[in-house]
Enzyme design. Structure first.
Site, short mmCIF file in Angstrom:
data_model
loop_
_atom_site.label_atom_id
_atom_site.label_comp_id
_atom_site.label_asym_id
_atom_site.label_seq_id
_atom_site.Cartn_x
_atom_site.Cartn_y
_atom_site.Cartn_z
N GLU A 151 -39.67 16.23 3.88
CA GLU A 151 -40.61 15.16 3.47
C GLU A 151 -40.01 13.75 3.41
O GLU A 151 -40.16 13.05 2.41
CB GLU A 151 -41.25 15.52 2.12
CG GLU A 151 -41.95 16.86 2.15
CD GLU A 151 -42.57 17.27 0.82
OE1 GLU A 151 -42.41 16.52 -0.17
OE2 GLU A 151 -43.21 18.33 0.78
N GLU A 260 -45.10 26.60 5.43
CA GLU A 260 -45.68 26.72 4.08
C GLU A 260 -47.20 26.88 4.15
O GLU A 260 -47.95 26.21 3.45
CB GLU A 260 -45.34 25.49 3.24
CG GLU A 260 -43.85 25.21 3.18
CD GLU A 260 -43.49 23.99 2.34
OE1 GLU A 260 -44.33 23.51 1.57
OE2 GLU A 260 -42.35 23.52 2.47
N SER A 648 -72.33 6.86 -24.64
CA SER A 648 -71.00 7.18 -24.13
C SER A 648 -70.07 5.97 -24.24
O SER A 648 -69.87 5.44 -25.32
CB SER A 648 -71.11 7.72 -22.71
OG SER A 648 -69.89 8.26 -22.29
C1 XIL Z 1 -43.62 23.75 -4.48
C2 XIL Z 1 -43.54 25.06 -5.23
O1 XIL Z 1 -44.40 25.98 -4.63
C3 XIL Z 1 -43.90 24.85 -6.68
O2 XIL Z 1 -43.69 26.05 -7.42
C4 XIL Z 1 -43.04 23.74 -7.27
O3 XIL Z 1 -43.46 23.46 -8.58
C5 XIL Z 1 -43.14 22.49 -6.44
O4 XIL Z 1 -42.82 22.78 -5.10
N1 XIL Z 1 -43.82 21.24 -0.10
C6 XIL Z 1 -42.62 21.89 -0.17
C7 XIL Z 1 -42.41 22.96 -1.18
O5 XIL Z 1 -41.76 21.65 0.67
O6 XIL Z 1 -41.09 23.01 -1.61
C8 XIL Z 1 -43.31 22.80 -2.33
O7 XIL Z 1 -43.16 23.94 -3.18
C9 XIL Z 1 -44.74 22.63 -1.88
C10 XIL Z 1 -44.90 21.41 -1.03
#
Ligand code: XIL
Length: 745
Positions: A151, A260, A648
């Site tokens: 990232e 992912e 409100s």
């Molecule tokens: C996420 C995990 O799934 C969570 O448990 C943690 O709290 C934060 O990170 N992109 C990524 C992953 O590269 O490492 C991330 O994983 C999700 C987004």
């Protein structure tokens, strides 16, 4: 019992062929199928069995990241990572390593000194190199691919610098990327090294990723592959968008992993109102959309099997998902049972399998099976859809629990049949959007959360609320293919800082705000100059029916709307004028003027409500509008004949302003807008009446207690609770009806 069901499903699944057929087997000619795991997954025997049956690649969800592995400089903690690695070693599964360098989940020590200053580049590189070497060396027997940098590109479409402005980047620019890859290669020459990112099918971001990798490779940086994270949702990306991104990345790397993958069954990315609310059942059509989207995604990925060598799901089941089960994102549900999406992914490898384009349609009234309406040439030569006429009886099948006395909502646009409401308070929607893929209705409070519509035989989308809605008025909107729109069938009302569709569930006591043949007052628009804001501002002024006939002077109520609404709300959805006309006609209430202006609430962000002081609005109201009204209308221009009330956030304003300016108003009203405490009132004589109210579904005890406390302190306080309503306009209509007779007495 759950465990039994789990084992049974394992048995059934494994019975479909001679040997256990999981996703990994189904995809052996395409790519390996991976899963991101947590500690529980690799220690619970059922979950271990599921991993072994379905997957042949494993990623540690969190445990190999920089922070968990080296929380303090030189102090490594590999206990959790080892547990996952050992599970894989014992079972002969190869791992994807995730991740070596990331701006998140990383110990600050790697880029900051003890005083909290960013490190000089050389020292940062030294620490980074040691970390990368230690981690890569420890797992080089079992990890075959590493996400080396995670990232590092920005999402800001307008940014001139394509990189994320992280602290790593601030110290070293993109050299931090280059060096991370160099160190990883030093530590293990045989590993595949990936750059990994999300929003990776977005045309702007994918171009940035592409350019960066291309530049790095031209400079000899050892990047082998691009990791497409694949955090998607049921609306997108489209097959075409995924295809374009892969085709682009292919030009610069020969390995692509989907690292992912998960698919949210909602539009959460857009941040709009949710329909998969806690406790809501996932509808069949939602399940179908998820399956369809997974099938579309896998269709594209399979096409690119020459370059894609792994697809990894981010988590084992919805129960494990970092998105939470209500996003319904994975092929396995919260009970570790395969979903329809799983079946689609598994079965689409069969040569005759075809992706169903749309959820199945109901049979057409003419008995034809046609999937799509037939096309014919229109008079001008364009293609036109020929659709059978809409027939509600076919679109909404009989249901013993639903009374068939539906009528168009009284808030519909002229001539519009839908939405409809029945005597039970169930609402039916119908939206003409023949090319849409998904239509969801998001109803306000007191509703049923979201209502997923389905496409019926004539191409329109229909559906009804899961049960009765609260009596009274509700805001709502549609979400069509992820975009938020109003319902063309319904009138619009200003709420949530925009004009939203509105629906009315006729209340049993609606007579008090009905439009009747009684003398009517007048609501006029007033434009006044505001010195403090240097603007012409608007107010609506209700004058009672007698105002134009006599020469009398009248008391005035300043009446405020809530957050997200504006000066139109009290007379449009609130029917304040009709409530007054009816009360006056019945002789229940002294005639008075009502002034409704914009309380400047729409610019206040919800998270920052604590900072809201209403100081600017106080100037406009008390120093500018009150004198204007007293100068242009026949008012009794003194405190004894002035009231302020609001619903409100307008109640919140009322409280702040009445207490800061005790010389201006003599009657206070908070409608679902908090309460006064006895100690708020400095001088017992400053206020003649305090009226406080809310719906029974809000905090009625709060109103009762606060009212009792004020009464005990000797104040003239009245509390009112609207039965069966929440934080919505029927509560406030009723509150005005209760409060008005008490004013100026
Ligand atoms: C996420 C995990 O799934 C969570 O448990 C943690 O709290 C934060 O990170 N992109 C990524 C992953 O590269 O490492 C991330 O994983 C999700 C987004």
């Amino acid at each position: 019992m759950k465990k039994f069901a789990f084992l049974l499903s394992l048995l059934l699944l494994s019975n479909t062929g001679t040997k256990a057929q999981g996703l990994k087997d189904a995809y052996q000619d395409y790519f390996t199928i991976g899963v991101a795991v947590n500690q529980r997954n690799v220690t619970n025997p059922d979950q271990q069995a599921l991993i072994l049956r379905e997957f042949n690649s494993v990623t540690a969800e969190n445990d190999m990241k920089p922070q968990p592995t080296e929380p303090r400089q030189g102090q490594f903690d590999f206990s959790r990572a080892d547990r996952i690695a050992n599970f894989c070693r014992a079972n002969g599964i190869k791992m994807r390593g995730h991740c070596l360098m990331w701006h998140s989940q990383i110990g600050e020590w790697i880029y900051k000194d003890e005083q909290g200053n960013l490190l000089p580049k050389e020292e940062f590189f030294r620490r980074m190199r040691e970390h990368i070497h230690a981690v890569v060396n420890r797992y080089k027997d079992v990890v075959y691919a590493w996400d080396v940098v995670n990232e590092a590109m920005t999402d800001d479409k307008n940014a001139t610098d394509p990189y994320r402005q992280s602290q790593l980047y601030q110290i070293a620019g993109d050299e931090f990327i280059a060096n991370a890859f160099r160190y990883a290669r030093e530590a293990d020459p045989n590993n595949l090294l990936f750059y990994n990112d999300y929003n990776e099918t977005d045309p702007v971001k994918s171009q940035r990723i592409f350019e960066m990798v291309k530049k790095m490779k031209a400079n000899g940086v050892p990047i082998d592959g691009i990791g497409m994270q694949g955090h998607y949702n049921i609306y997108g990306p489209t097959e075409d968008e995924i295809d374009k991104a892969i085709t682009l990345y292919k030009q610069v790397v020969s390995h692509i992993h989907v690292t992912e993958l998960d698919v949210r069954a909602n539009e959460e990315m857009g941040g709009a109102l949710q329909f998969s609310q806690e406790g809501m059942a996932v509808s069949d059509s939602l399940k179908q959309h998820l399956a369809d989207q997974y099938a579309r995604i896998f269709g594209v990925l399979r096409k690119h099997k020459d370059v894609i060598d792994n697809v990894t799901f981010w988590n084992l089941s919805d129960r494990d998902s970092w998105l939470g089960a209500r996003n319904y994102p994975l092929p396995f549900d919260s009970e570790y049972q395969p979903k329809k999406a799983y079946d689609y992914i598994l079965n689409m490898r069969k040569p005759d399998w075809q992706l169903p384009q749309r959820p199945p349609r109901r049979p057409r009234p003419d008995g034809e099976q046609g999937q799509q309406g037939q096309r014919r040439r229109g008079p001008r030569g364009q293609q036109q859809q020929q659709r059978p006429p809409f027939n509600a009886a076919l679109a909404f099948p009989e249901d013993a629990n639903v009374k068939e006395d539906f009528k168009p909502s009284e808030m519909n646009q002229p001539g519009r049949d839908y939405p409809q409401v029945n005597s039970q308070g169930i609402v039916r929607f119908r939206v003409e959007a023949p090319e849409a893929k998904s239509v969801v209705v998001s109803l306000g409070l007191g509703g049923q959360g979201g209502t997923q519509l389905h496409q019926c035989y004539d191409g329109s989308w229909v559906g009804q609320t899961a049960g009765p809605m609260d009596e009274g008025f509700h805001y709502y909107h549609l979400t069509v293919d992820g975009g938020v729109l109003n319902d063309p069938g319904a009138n619009n009302y200003y709420g949530s800082t925009r004009w939203e569709s509105g629906i009315e569930i006729p209340a049993h006591d609606r007579d008090f705000y009905a439009m009747k043949n009684v003398p009517h007052g007048n609501v006029q628009q007033v434009l006044f100059w505001s010195e403090s804001t240097q603007q012409v501002r608007r107010a609506f002024v209700y004058t009672p029916p007698t105002y134009d006939k006599d020469k009398k002077k009248y008391p005035v109520l300043y009446l405020q709307h809530g957050w997200g609404e504006d000066e139109t709300a009290w007379s449009r959805q609130g029917h304040a004028n009709l409530i007054m006309d009816n009360l006056i006609a019945e002789g229940k209430c002294e005639p008075f003027i009502i002034v409704m202006t914009y309380g400047m609430t729409n610019d206040v962000r919800f998270g920052r409500l604590g900072e809201f002081t209403a100081k600017d609005f106080e100037k406009v109201l008390v120093d500018e509008l009150v004198p204007y009204i007293d100068g242009h209308f026949r008012t009794k221009a003194d405190k004894a004949h002035r009231a302020m009330a609001g619903l409100s956030m307008g109640g919140f304003e009322t409280k702040l302003i009445t207490l800061r300016r005790p010389e201006v108003f003599n009657y206070y009203g908070l409608l679902s807008g908090g309460t006064y405490a006895p100690e708020d009132i400095k001088d017992a004589k400053q206020v003649r009446l305090i009226f406080q109210s809310c719906g029974s579904k809000e905090n009625p005890d709060g109103i009762r207690q606060a009212t009792a406390a004020l009464q005990a302190a000797g104040h003239n306080a009245v509390g009112y609770v609207s039965e069966g309503t929440a934080h919505e306009f029927l509560t406030w209509r009723r509150s005005l009806y209760q409060m008005a007779p008490l004013l100026f007495k």
